[in-house]
Design a protein around this motif. Structure first.
Motif, mmCIF file in Angstrom:
data_model
loop_
_atom_site.group_PDB
_atom_site.id
_atom_site.type_symbol
_atom_site.label_atom_id
_atom_site.label_comp_id
_atom_site.label_asym_id
_atom_site.label_seq_id
_atom_site.Cartn_x
_atom_site.Cartn_y
_atom_site.Cartn_z
ATOM 1 N N LYS A 111 1.122 -1.235 0.022
ATOM 2 C CA LYS A 111 0.195 -0.197 -0.167
ATOM 3 C C LYS A 111 0.684 1.196 0.179
ATOM 4 N N ILE A 112 0.737 2.239 -0.977
ATOM 5 C CA ILE A 112 1.140 3.963 -0.658
ATOM 6 C C ILE A 112 0.182 4.700 -0.011
ATOM 7 N N TYR A 113 1.322 4.991 0.814
ATOM 8 C CA TYR A 113 0.994 6.190 2.043
ATOM 9 C C TYR A 113 1.423 7.528 1.500
ATOM 10 N N GLU A 114 0.774 8.800 1.839
ATOM 11 C CA GLU A 114 0.616 10.218 1.091
ATOM 12 C C GLU A 114 0.289 10.657 2.967
ATOM 13 N N MET A 115 2.177 11.480 2.973
ATOM 14 C CA MET A 115 1.579 11.868 4.438
ATOM 15 C C MET A 115 2.355 13.655 3.580
ATOM 16 N N TYR A 116 1.787 14.682 3.946
ATOM 17 C CA TYR A 116 2.692 16.314 3.183
ATOM 18 C C TYR A 116 3.218 16.795 4.942
ATOM 19 N N TYR A 117 4.454 16.624 5.042
ATOM 20 C CA TYR A 117 5.409 17.691 5.834
ATOM 21 C C TYR A 117 5.399 18.707 5.387
ATOM 22 N N GLN A 118 4.913 19.826 6.609
ATOM 23 C CA GLN A 118 4.706 21.069 6.903
ATOM 24 C C GLN A 118 6.412 22.297 7.026
ATOM 25 N N PRO A 119 6.784 21.193 7.262
ATOM 26 C CA PRO A 119 8.648 22.354 7.443
ATOM 27 C C PRO A 119 9.303 22.300 6.267
ATOM 28 N N GLU A 120 9.047 20.685 5.342
ATOM 29 C CA GLU A 120 9.448 21.630 4.016
ATOM 30 C C GLU A 120 8.487 21.646 3.014
ATOM 31 N N LYS A 121 7.077 22.091 3.132
ATOM 32 C CA LYS A 121 5.831 22.081 2.668
ATOM 33 C C LYS A 121 6.168 21.058 1.574
ATOM 34 N N LYS A 122 6.343 19.304 1.739
ATOM 35 C CA LYS A 122 6.049 19.166 0.699
ATOM 36 C C LYS A 122 5.830 17.411 0.938
ATOM 37 N N THR A 123 5.055 16.632 0.338
ATOM 38 C CA THR A 123 4.015 15.036 0.300
ATOM 39 C C THR A 123 5.325 14.725 0.266
ATOM 40 N N TYR A 124 5.380 13.423 1.550
ATOM 41 C CA TYR A 124 6.326 12.297 1.564
ATOM 42 C C TYR A 124 5.399 11.500 0.832
ATOM 43 N N ARG A 125 6.072 10.482 0.383
ATOM 44 C CA ARG A 125 5.292 9.178 -0.148
ATOM 45 C C ARG A 125 6.017 8.211 -0.024
ATOM 46 N N TYR A 126 5.591 6.885 0.969
ATOM 47 C CA TYR A 126 5.669 5.485 0.795
ATOM 48 C C TYR A 126 4.661 3.784 0.035
ATOM 49 N N LYS A 127 6.244 3.195 0.193
ATOM 50 C CA LYS A 127 4.926 2.433 -0.293
ATOM 51 C C LYS A 127 5.456 1.202 0.680
ATOM 52 N N VAL A 128 4.904 0.377 1.395
ATOM 53 C CA VAL A 128 4.900 -0.520 2.123
ATOM 54 C C VAL A 128 5.210 -1.328 1.484
ATOM 55 N N ASN A 129 6.211 -2.520 2.253
ATOM 56 C CA ASN A 129 6.274 -4.076 1.858
ATOM 57 C C ASN A 129 7.072 -4.449 1.014
ATOM 58 N N VAL A 130 8.472 -3.578 0.562
ATOM 59 C CA VAL A 130 8.751 -3.395 -0.566
ATOM 60 C C VAL A 130 10.537 -3.580 -0.042
ATOM 61 N N PRO A 131 10.999 -4.809 -0.913
ATOM 62 C CA PRO A 131 11.872 -5.200 -0.356
ATOM 63 C C PRO A 131 12.820 -4.589 -1.420
ATOM 64 N N VAL A 132 14.481 -4.206 -0.085
ATOM 65 C CA VAL A 132 15.407 -3.612 -1.152
ATOM 66 C C VAL A 132 16.030 -4.340 -0.647
ATOM 67 N N LEU A 133 16.973 -4.927 -2.003
ATOM 68 C CA LEU A 133 18.093 -5.767 -1.961
ATOM 69 C C LEU A 133 19.532 -5.134 -2.687
ATOM 70 N N SER A 134 20.457 -5.553 -1.916
ATOM 71 C CA SER A 134 21.458 -4.408 -2.416
ATOM 72 C C SER A 134 22.895 -5.608 -2.267
ATOM 73 N N ASN A 135 24.166 -4.691 -2.934
ATOM 74 C CA ASN A 135 25.224 -5.750 -2.551
ATOM 75 C C ASN A 135 25.945 -5.511 -1.431
ATOM 76 N N LEU A 136 25.308 -4.310 -0.822
ATOM 77 C CA LEU A 136 26.198 -3.935 0.447
ATOM 78 C C LEU A 136 25.778 -4.826 1.938
ATOM 79 N N THR A 137 24.571 -5.565 1.777
ATOM 80 C CA THR A 137 23.865 -6.240 2.898
ATOM 81 C C THR A 137 23.486 -7.308 2.360
#
Length: 355
Positions: free
Chosen positions: A125-151
């Motif tokens: 699911k995607i969550y949208e949240m307005y952040y007043q100090p920066e006057k911008k909307t942050y958008r997050y998508k839950v349960n997305v794996p991030v795969l990396s050669n560093l980890t």
């Protein structure tokens, strides 16, 4: 006479997206497949034959982000998809800066994938949240794996007489599983790879692949590959785990791959040598997706009544090749039924088979 410039290319890295529904055979993991003759050469040929029949492009799409595409072009790299994933090649004289990062977006092409892939009951699911100090909307998508050669973690897997060091972009499995993990979570206990069969408190678990030791099995994408979200200070209501979306990351993302030029503590995961050039033995990174295991339940196709349970105590893995049970196996198109308790917690996942 005009001057001619010739560039010799060398692979920089390869990413393989391997789904075990299409690779395993019944309860046997792909990496341990054996031929009828059971000789080293014949066994290897059977595994190679299985890979030749595999094509991830039927159900996944992998593409570099816009920023990565620009970086690849600037370095003179060539990007190409294959039936196993993708390959990036670079002119052998090019120096790759150590801070270089390559990012790739994996999306789903075939919706049937969600029927036979473990860990897919968790909605992205995607969550949208307005952040007043920066006057911008942050958008997050839950349960997305991030795969990396560093980890990512490493395994020596395969037959005892011919193990292969394999680089996985997934982290090591958790051990043991947190009590609040959901159904289909993967974890290690007593060197056995186990999977939760429900999500209620003290839910049961099953040892996978006939209790083959966990250190002899691939590392599948799992719940700990989903990163903890660190929001800006004061932004409330942010979900616990997921990925921050950006112009480079589309809403339909399924998984995110991030590769960095070097990994100091393990050079096998690095893309370049000490001179910043592509290594002669380039890294091949594996991203493995676990096929789902379900309880098989048979119904009369005329009346719908339950005939019998093929497995009353343990779930069977769903695979394209072979059959984990003794009766008719489920097809990949069949929907999976989540049986729930009175409190709404999942007790088990059932494949309903009408015969």
């Amino acid at each position: 006479m005009s001057e001619q410039i010739s560039n010799r290319y060398r692979p920089l890295f390869e990413i393989r997206l391997l789904h075990h529904y299409w690779l395993d055979e019944g309860t046997t993991v792909f990496d341990l497949l054996k031929s009828k003759e059971d000789s080293e050469d014949k066994n290897k040929e059977k595994r190679n034959e299985r890979l030749r029949s595999y094509d991830f492009r039927r159900f996944f799409v992998i593409e570099p982000t816009a920023g990565t595409a620009k970086a690849l072009s600037g370095l003179g790299c060539v990007y190409k998809t294959t039936s196993l994933g993708c390959v990036v090649a670079v002119p052998e004289s090019v120096i790759i800066p150590i801070e270089t990062m390559f990012e790739f977006v994996v999306t789903v092409r075939d919706p049937d994938l969600f029927n036979y892939t473990a860990l897919t009951l968790r909605p992205q699911k995607i969550y949208e949240m307005y952040y007043q100090p920066e006057k911008k909307t942050y958008r997050y998508k839950v349960n997305v794996p991030v795969l990396s050669n560093l980890t990512g973690a490493v395994r020596d897997i395969g037959p005892e007489d011919n193990t292969v060091k394999t680089l996985f972009l997934s982290k090591e499995f958790p051990m043991p599983a947190p009590e609040d993990d959901q159904v289909e979570s993967l974890f290690i206990q007593d060197n056995a790879l186990k999977q939760r069969t429900g999500e209620q408190q003290n839910a049961a678990s099953v040892a996978l692949y006939n209790s083959t030791p966990a250190d002899e099995l691939p590392i599948f994408v799992h719940q700990d590959d989903i990163p903890v979200i660190v929001p800006p200070e004061g932004l409330a209501g942010v979900p616990a785990r997921g990925l921050l979306l950006s112009d480079d990351i589309p809403d339909d993302i399924f998984a995110f791959i991030r590769l960095t030029a070097t990994r100091e503590e393990d050079e096998d995961f690095s893309l370049v040598d000490e001179n910043g050039q592509a290594k002669e033995n380039y890294p091949v990174f594996h991203t493995r997706f676990k096929n789902r295991s379900t309880f098989w339940q048979y119904h009369n196709k005329k009346t719908g009544e339950v005939i019998s349970d093929e497995a009353e105590t343990e779930p069977f893995p769903l695979t394209y090749f072979g059959n984990a049970g003794t009766g008719q196996k489920p097809s990949k198109e069949l929907l999976i039924k989540a049986e729930k308790s009175n409190s709404g917690k999942i007790i088990k996942l059932t494949s309903e088979i009408f015969i």
